[in-house]
Motif scaffolding. Structure first.
Motif, PDB file in Angstrom:
ATOM      1  N   PRO A 154       1.226  -1.270  -0.066  1.00  0.00           N
ATOM      2  CA  PRO A 154       0.050   0.135  -0.083  1.00  0.00           C
ATOM      3  C   PRO A 154       0.785   1.581   0.394  1.00  0.00           C
ATOM      4  N   ILE A 155       0.601   2.185  -0.866  1.00  0.00           N
ATOM      5  CA  ILE A 155       0.858   3.513  -1.031  1.00  0.00           C
ATOM      6  C   ILE A 155       0.906   4.851   0.023  1.00  0.00           C
ATOM      7  N   ILE A 156       2.038   5.214   0.679  1.00  0.00           N
ATOM      8  CA  ILE A 156       1.699   5.972   1.793  1.00  0.00           C
ATOM      9  C   ILE A 156       1.782   7.751   1.113  1.00  0.00           C
ATOM     10  N   LEU A 157       3.014   7.665   0.140  1.00  0.00           N
ATOM     11  CA  LEU A 157       3.022   9.442   0.041  1.00  0.00           C
ATOM     12  C   LEU A 157       4.026   8.914  -1.080  1.00  0.00           C
ATOM     13  N   GLN A 158       3.440  10.051  -2.147  1.00  0.00           N
ATOM     14  CA  GLN A 158       4.300   9.683  -4.073  1.00  0.00           C
ATOM     15  C   GLN A 158       4.934  11.384  -3.463  1.00  0.00           C
ATOM     16  N   LYS A 159       5.951  11.658  -4.942  1.00  0.00           N
ATOM     17  CA  LYS A 159       6.214  12.824  -4.733  1.00  0.00           C
ATOM     18  C   LYS A 159       6.259  13.290  -6.213  1.00  0.00           C
ATOM     19  N   ALA A 160       6.168  14.429  -7.241  1.00  0.00           N
ATOM     20  CA  ALA A 160       6.622  14.115  -8.410  1.00  0.00           C
ATOM     21  C   ALA A 160       8.038  15.093  -8.714  1.00  0.00           C
ATOM     22  N   VAL A 161       8.694  14.553  -9.596  1.00  0.00           N
ATOM     23  CA  VAL A 161       9.808  15.368  -9.690  1.00  0.00           C
ATOM     24  C   VAL A 161      10.110  15.115 -11.316  1.00  0.00           C
ATOM     25  N   GLU A 162      10.408  16.726 -12.176  1.00  0.00           N
ATOM     26  CA  GLU A 162      10.337  16.734 -13.858  1.00  0.00           C
ATOM     27  C   GLU A 162      11.836  16.082 -14.205  1.00  0.00           C
ATOM     28  N   VAL A 163      11.504  14.956 -15.266  1.00  0.00           N
ATOM     29  CA  VAL A 163      13.071  14.613 -15.721  1.00  0.00           C
ATOM     30  C   VAL A 163      13.143  15.865 -16.666  1.00  0.00           C
ATOM     31  N   LYS A 164      14.549  16.996 -16.655  1.00  0.00           N
ATOM     32  CA  LYS A 164      14.756  17.097 -18.192  1.00  0.00           C
ATOM     33  C   LYS A 164      15.719  17.428 -19.087  1.00  0.00           C
ATOM     34  N   PRO A 165      15.782  18.151 -20.292  1.00  0.00           N
ATOM     35  CA  PRO A 165      16.647  17.781 -21.092  1.00  0.00           C
ATOM     36  C   PRO A 165      17.685  17.347 -20.451  1.00  0.00           C
ATOM     37  N   GLY A 166      18.737  16.927 -21.305  1.00  0.00           N
ATOM     38  CA  GLY A 166      19.747  16.001 -20.706  1.00  0.00           C
ATOM     39  C   GLY A 166      20.161  15.463 -20.139  1.00  0.00           C
ATOM     40  N   ASP A 167      19.055  14.780 -18.296  1.00  0.00           N
ATOM     41  CA  ASP A 167      19.443  14.726 -18.013  1.00  0.00           C
ATOM     42  C   ASP A 167      20.150  13.442 -18.330  1.00  0.00           C
ATOM     43  N   THR A 168      20.697  12.919 -17.594  1.00  0.00           N
ATOM     44  CA  THR A 168      21.578  11.423 -17.380  1.00  0.00           C
ATOM     45  C   THR A 168      20.747  10.622 -16.354  1.00  0.00           C
ATOM     46  N   PRO A 169      21.390   9.039 -16.125  1.00  0.00           N
ATOM     47  CA  PRO A 169      20.568   8.451 -14.802  1.00  0.00           C
ATOM     48  C   PRO A 169      21.103   8.705 -13.623  1.00  0.00           C
ATOM     49  N   GLU A 170      22.291   9.691 -13.631  1.00  0.00           N
ATOM     50  CA  GLU A 170      22.892  10.260 -12.114  1.00  0.00           C
ATOM     51  C   GLU A 170      22.153  11.903 -12.123  1.00  0.00           C
ATOM     52  N   LEU A 171      22.528  11.730 -13.229  1.00  0.00           N
ATOM     53  CA  LEU A 171      21.436  13.535 -12.347  1.00  0.00           C
ATOM     54  C   LEU A 171      20.090  13.377 -11.926  1.00  0.00           C
ATOM     55  N   LEU A 172      19.811  12.327 -13.515  1.00  0.00           N
ATOM     56  CA  LEU A 172      18.256  11.963 -12.079  1.00  0.00           C
ATOM     57  C   LEU A 172      18.183  11.360 -10.918  1.00  0.00           C
ATOM     58  N   GLN A 173      18.932  10.787 -10.277  1.00  0.00           N
ATOM     59  CA  GLN A 173      18.311   9.987  -9.331  1.00  0.00           C
ATOM     60  C   GLN A 173      18.918  10.936  -8.534  1.00  0.00           C
ATOM     61  N   ARG A 174      19.896  12.738  -8.208  1.00  0.00           N
ATOM     62  CA  ARG A 174      20.319  12.994  -7.350  1.00  0.00           C
ATOM     63  C   ARG A 174      18.984  13.936  -7.253  1.00  0.00           C
ATOM     64  N   ARG A 175      18.444  13.723  -8.039  1.00  0.00           N
ATOM     65  CA  ARG A 175      17.095  14.982  -8.242  1.00  0.00           C
ATOM     66  C   ARG A 175      16.067  14.383  -6.968  1.00  0.00           C
ATOM     67  N   VAL A 176      15.649  12.778  -8.101  1.00  0.00           N
ATOM     68  CA  VAL A 176      14.834  12.617  -7.199  1.00  0.00           C
ATOM     69  C   VAL A 176      14.654  12.049  -6.080  1.00  0.00           C
ATOM     70  N   MET A 177      16.538  12.479  -5.372  1.00  0.00           N
ATOM     71  CA  MET A 177      16.635  11.616  -3.864  1.00  0.00           C
ATOM     72  C   MET A 177      16.115  13.181  -3.381  1.00  0.00           C
ATOM     73  N   GLU A 178      16.688  14.259  -4.095  1.00  0.00           N
ATOM     74  CA  GLU A 178      17.042  15.609  -3.062  1.00  0.00           C
ATOM     75  C   GLU A 178      15.589  15.821  -2.849  1.00  0.00           C
ATOM     76  N   GLN A 179      14.810  15.963  -4.190  1.00  0.00           N
ATOM     77  CA  GLN A 179      13.123  17.016  -4.281  1.00  0.00           C
ATOM     78  C   GLN A 179      12.265  15.886  -3.365  1.00  0.00           C
ATOM     79  N   ALA A 180      12.406  14.144  -3.730  1.00  0.00           N
ATOM     80  CA  ALA A 180      11.025  13.421  -3.605  1.00  0.00           C
ATOM     81  C   ALA A 180      11.723  12.611  -2.253  1.00  0.00           C
ATOM     82  N   GLU A 181      12.929  11.637  -2.209  1.00  0.00           N
ATOM     83  CA  GLU A 181      12.335  10.422  -0.557  1.00  0.00           C
ATOM     84  C   GLU A 181      13.040  11.089  -0.085  1.00  0.00           C
TER      85      GLU A 181
END
Length: 211
Positions: A154-181
């Motif tokens: 069962p899902i408790i909380l979710q938070k969306a994060v924008e995917v930006k042009p030029g993102d690499t997996p590493e850049l996206l991972q960092r943004r998801v951690m900082e802005q959501a996780e």
């Protein structure tokens, strides 16, 4: 005060987010009292020790059978008088026996908006690689209760994060951690410790805090 055990395998950035939130007084009814690592070299152990939190190392490879590992893990959790278990980048399989013993008391953080990019084989950078390959415009993170279906609780909380042009997996991972996780995991823990989460028919209801 609910006693919390955090299970880790790596750097422990989500553990650090929890420690920081606890130090800011944002988890008023809970306290991290034990960190269990699947690896003796996990940097998360240093984070815990610096914060004065007890640590244990429990390696699956040191047990011939899953049953013996489960017994050892449950013993550690019981000795800690654990009320809540948090999987924070824990890379060892949690068996049905452990899940049943802590039904609706195990939280996991997953780096996508479940049900997208989740389940068997989706972990770490693989999640972000899949998101970029699919061309999604929005990704994020999910905190959920753990059941016997991989990322299916069962899902408790979710938070969306924008995917930006030029993102690499590493850049996206960092943004998801900082802005959501690092934001929604402490929030979910605070809600649990405040008695605000109730599971009904496979869905989580968030109750208003008592006056």
């Amino acid at each position: 005060m609910l006693r919390i055990a955090v299970l880790v395998s790596g750097g422990g950035t989500n553990l650090q987010a929890l420690i920081d939130a606890q130090n800011r007084g944002e988890i008023p009814n809970g306290k991290i009292t034990l960190v269990i690592s699947s690896r003796p070299d996990a940097y998360a152990l240093k984070r815990a020790q610096k914060a004065g939190i007890g640590t244990k190392v429990l390696r699956r490879r040191e047990f011939a059978q899953q049953e013996a590992y489960d017994t050892a893990l449950l013993r550690l959790l019981d000795e800690n008088q654990t009320s809540l278990v948090i999987l924070a980048g824990f890379m060892t399989i949690i068996s049905g026996r452990v899940i049943r013993a802590y039904e609706n008391r195990i939280l996991n953080i997953h780096p996508s908006l479940i049900p997208a990019f989740c389940g068997e084989g989706f972990y770490g950078l693989r999640v972000h690689e899949a998101a970029l390959a699919r061309g999604v415009r929005v990704t994020g993170a999910t905190v959920h209760f753990v059941n016997e279906i991989c990322d299916g609780g069962p899902i408790i909380l979710q938070k969306a994060v924008e995917v930006k042009p030029g993102d690499t997996p590493e850049l996206l991972q960092r943004r998801v951690m900082e802005q959501a996780e690092w934001k929604i995991l402490p929030q979910a823990v605070a809600l649990f410790c405040g008695g605000s989460l109730q599971v009904q028919n496979g869905r989580v209801e968030i109750k208003e805090a008592a006056e």
